[in-house]
Design a protein around this motif. Structure first.
Motif, PDB file in Angstrom:
ATOM      1  N   THR A  88       2.737   7.569  -0.056  1.00 30.56           N
ATOM      2  CA  THR A  88       2.195   6.552  -1.341  1.00 30.56           C
ATOM      3  C   THR A  88       0.585   6.561  -0.823  1.00 30.56           C
ATOM      4  N   THR A  89       0.005   6.830  -0.081  1.00 32.66           N
ATOM      5  CA  THR A  89      -1.095   6.686  -0.538  1.00 32.66           C
ATOM      6  C   THR A  89      -2.121   8.115  -0.701  1.00 32.66           C
ATOM      7  N   GLN A  90      -1.433   9.251  -0.215  1.00 32.83           N
ATOM      8  CA  GLN A  90      -1.720  10.748  -0.658  1.00 32.83           C
ATOM      9  C   GLN A  90      -1.386  10.907  -2.378  1.00 32.83           C
ATOM     10  N   GLY A 127      -9.003   5.371  -5.002  1.00 27.38           N
ATOM     11  CA  GLY A 127      -9.682   5.213  -3.848  1.00 27.38           C
ATOM     12  C   GLY A 127      -8.955   5.214  -2.010  1.00 27.38           C
ATOM     13  N   GLY A 128      -9.186   5.671  -1.484  1.00 28.15           N
ATOM     14  CA  GLY A 128      -8.203   6.050  -0.171  1.00 28.15           C
ATOM     15  C   GLY A 128      -8.132   4.524   0.688  1.00 28.15           C
ATOM     16  N   GLY A 129      -9.145   3.851   0.947  1.00 28.54           N
ATOM     17  CA  GLY A 129      -9.092   2.492   1.146  1.00 28.54           C
ATOM     18  C   GLY A 129      -8.178   1.776   0.083  1.00 28.54           C
ATOM     19  N   LEU A 130      -8.138   1.378  -1.208  1.00 24.40           N
ATOM     20  CA  LEU A 130      -7.447   1.257  -2.033  1.00 24.40           C
ATOM     21  C   LEU A 130      -5.885   1.810  -2.635  1.00 24.40           C
ATOM     22  N   ALA A 131      -5.794   2.811  -2.221  1.00 21.69           N
ATOM     23  CA  ALA A 131      -4.431   3.319  -1.875  1.00 21.69           C
ATOM     24  C   ALA A 131      -3.361   3.108  -0.571  1.00 21.69           C
ATOM     25  N   GLY A 132      -4.213   3.135   0.047  1.00 22.00           N
ATOM     26  CA  GLY A 132      -3.491   2.625   1.401  1.00 22.00           C
ATOM     27  C   GLY A 132      -3.579   0.703   1.203  1.00 22.00           C
ATOM     28  N   ALA A 133      -4.518   0.434   0.905  1.00 18.73           N
ATOM     29  CA  ALA A 133      -3.532  -1.198   0.680  1.00 18.73           C
ATOM     30  C   ALA A 133      -2.772  -1.286  -0.194  1.00 18.73           C
ATOM     31  N   ILE A 134      -2.494  -0.290  -1.661  1.00 17.70           N
ATOM     32  CA  ILE A 134      -1.510  -0.790  -2.627  1.00 17.70           C
ATOM     33  C   ILE A 134      -0.321  -0.131  -1.601  1.00 17.70           C
TER      34      ILE A 134
END
Length: 459
Positions: free
Chosen positions: A87-89, A98-105
């Motif tokens: 999902t992050t990728q 953004g990488g941080g927001l993508a990881g949080a989601i």
């Protein structure tokens, strides 16, 4: 002279079964598939029964094996470990998040699967909120991407639906699906018309998964209730068998007790005529004894009427005893069971020694039940019966070998309730019973019946 490769002498033959007949390849494959299907059905039955349980317990908490109880955690951990990086990728590269927001989601939309093992409804509340909030940044990305739900969200949500369907009620599942439809339609208003619509896909797949999971859970509930009902029925059947056997023994002992009470009545009534010079007080005492004996006989007849069921018919024949054992053995031999009877220790000057009536009747019934069990469970086996004296007790031993061939039963109506009847008759006279299989595949029944029943629990 060499044999041709395709000649009948050298052509491969299918393997033979135990009877010597050739087994076709198609038949072997059919049996293989049937065996695999039976094993899968057995495993599915165990899982469906283990699924149903307390809603506060984790999924499969009542499974019989430890690996089954750990299986939901392993599956949830595997989904989480795969979906978070994917999902992050995807959000970073394809949607421009953004990488941080993508990881949080990714964490917010995936970690509820770990909670779904024990609290699926709570996990759904967290996940549906994370799905809605996580879809907002996607509307600003590439218009040609999947929207409003990403493929990873659909996979994780379907896994959560499986946990929900296996634990929640049908009404609550309908509410969950309706909430899914409402959230999908609401998010669809913000979706770009050129994007790939995944809302309908989630609605259809989630509804199908919830329906199939609910059917599986209800099947598990039905099987659990069936197992509980069978357990209750078996306990009730055992209790009813015990009560029927006790009533049957009481009816049989009525004849024995009635005989002794009749003798007491006759002796008390005839005492004033047989004995001369009795005083008035003694005559009144004998009259009182006779009246009490007659009253006891009347009450015993009333008790017998209570114990006699509607299907039970009166038996006018005398109750059997050791003297009738030879007739029972002869009937057993005619039925196809080789039987040997030994009564040498009980004969005194060619006559059987006297034993108490209750012991006499119990010994006969024990032998009768033992022979009936031989016919029923070990057809064709040889039976050896030994009845003798052991100090102040009567020892009855019935030993049979393993079954050999099917034979017809001696009595079609049955003689009692097997080991339950033996146990009750031994308990009646305060004796002991020892039953069990033998190393050679046979069975042994040994009963020790005291000749004095004063210490009997039922005396």
């Amino acid at each position: 002279m060499s044999t041709a490769p395709n000649s009948p002498d050298t052509a491969p033959r299918p393997p033979d079964d135990s009877s010597g007949r050739a087994v076709p390849r198609r038949g072997r494959l059919r049996r293989t598939w049937r065996g695999a299907g039976d094993r899968l059905a057995s495993a599915a039955s165990v899982l469906t029964v283990a699924i149903d349980g307390d809603r506060s317990e984790p999924l499969l908490a009542r499974a019989p094996r430890r690996w089954m109880r750990l299986l939901p955690y392993l599956i949830a951990l595997a989904f989480t470990a795969v979906l978070i990086p994917v999902t992050t990728q995807v959000l970073t590269n394809d949607y421009g998040v953004g990488g941080g927001l993508a990881g949080a989601i990714a964490v917010a939309q995936t970690t509820p699967l770990l909670l779904a093992v024990s609290r699926p409804l709570t996990a759904w509340c967290v996940m549906i909120a994370a799905m809605v909030l996580g879809a907002i940044p996607l509307f600003q990305g590439d218009a040609h991407r999947a929207s409003p739900w990403t493929p990873m969200v659909i996979v994780g949500y379907l896994a959560l639906c499986i946990a929900l369907a296996l634990r929640e009620s049908r009404r609550r599942l309908i509410g969950i699906w309706v909430a899914t439809v409402v959230a999908t339609i609401a998010m669809g208003f913000f979706r770009d018309s050129t994007s790939q619509d995944t809302g309908v896909l989630l609605i259809v797949l989630s509804g199908g998964v919830l329906l199939l999971g609910a059917l599986l859970r209800e099947r598990g509930e039905a099987q659990r209730k069936l197992v509980e009902q069978e357990t209750i029925s078996e306990a009730e059947r055992t209790r009813r068998t015990l009560l029927e056997e006790r009533a049957r023994i009481a009816r049989e002992l009525h004849d024995v007790v009635a005989h002794h009470m009749s003798v007491i009545t006759v002796q008390a009534d005839s005492a004033p005529y047989r004995l001369h010079g009795l005083s008035g007080e003694v005559r009144e005492e004998f009259e009182s004894i006779a009246a009490g004996a007659r009253e006891s006989l009347t009450e015993m007849r009333r008790l017998l009427a209570v114990l006699r069921s509607e299907e039970t018919q009166g038996d006018l024949t005398p109750q059997p005893g050791l003297a009738q054992l030879q007739q029972l053995v002869d009937a057993t031999i005619r039925g196809g069971v080789p039987t040997v009877l030994s009564l040498t220790e009980l004969r005194l000057l060619g006559q059987l020694v006297d034993v108490p009536p209750a012991v006499d009747l119990s010994a006969y019934r024990i032998v009768q039940e033992a022979l009936a069990n031989v016919v029923r469970h070990a057809p064709g086996a040889r039976a050896d019966i030994s009845v003798g004296l052991d100090d102040d007790a009567l020892l009855v031993i019935v030993v049979n070998g393993p079954d050999r061939e099917p034979v017809s039963p001696i009595e079609t109506a049955g003689t009692g309730h097997g080991l339950v009847g033996m146990s009750e008759r031994v308990r009646l006279v305060g004796g002991t019973l020892d039953v069990g299989p033998l190393p050679d595949g046979g069975f042994r029944v040994a009963a020790r019946l005291p000749l004095t029943v004063s210490n009997s629990p039922t005396a």
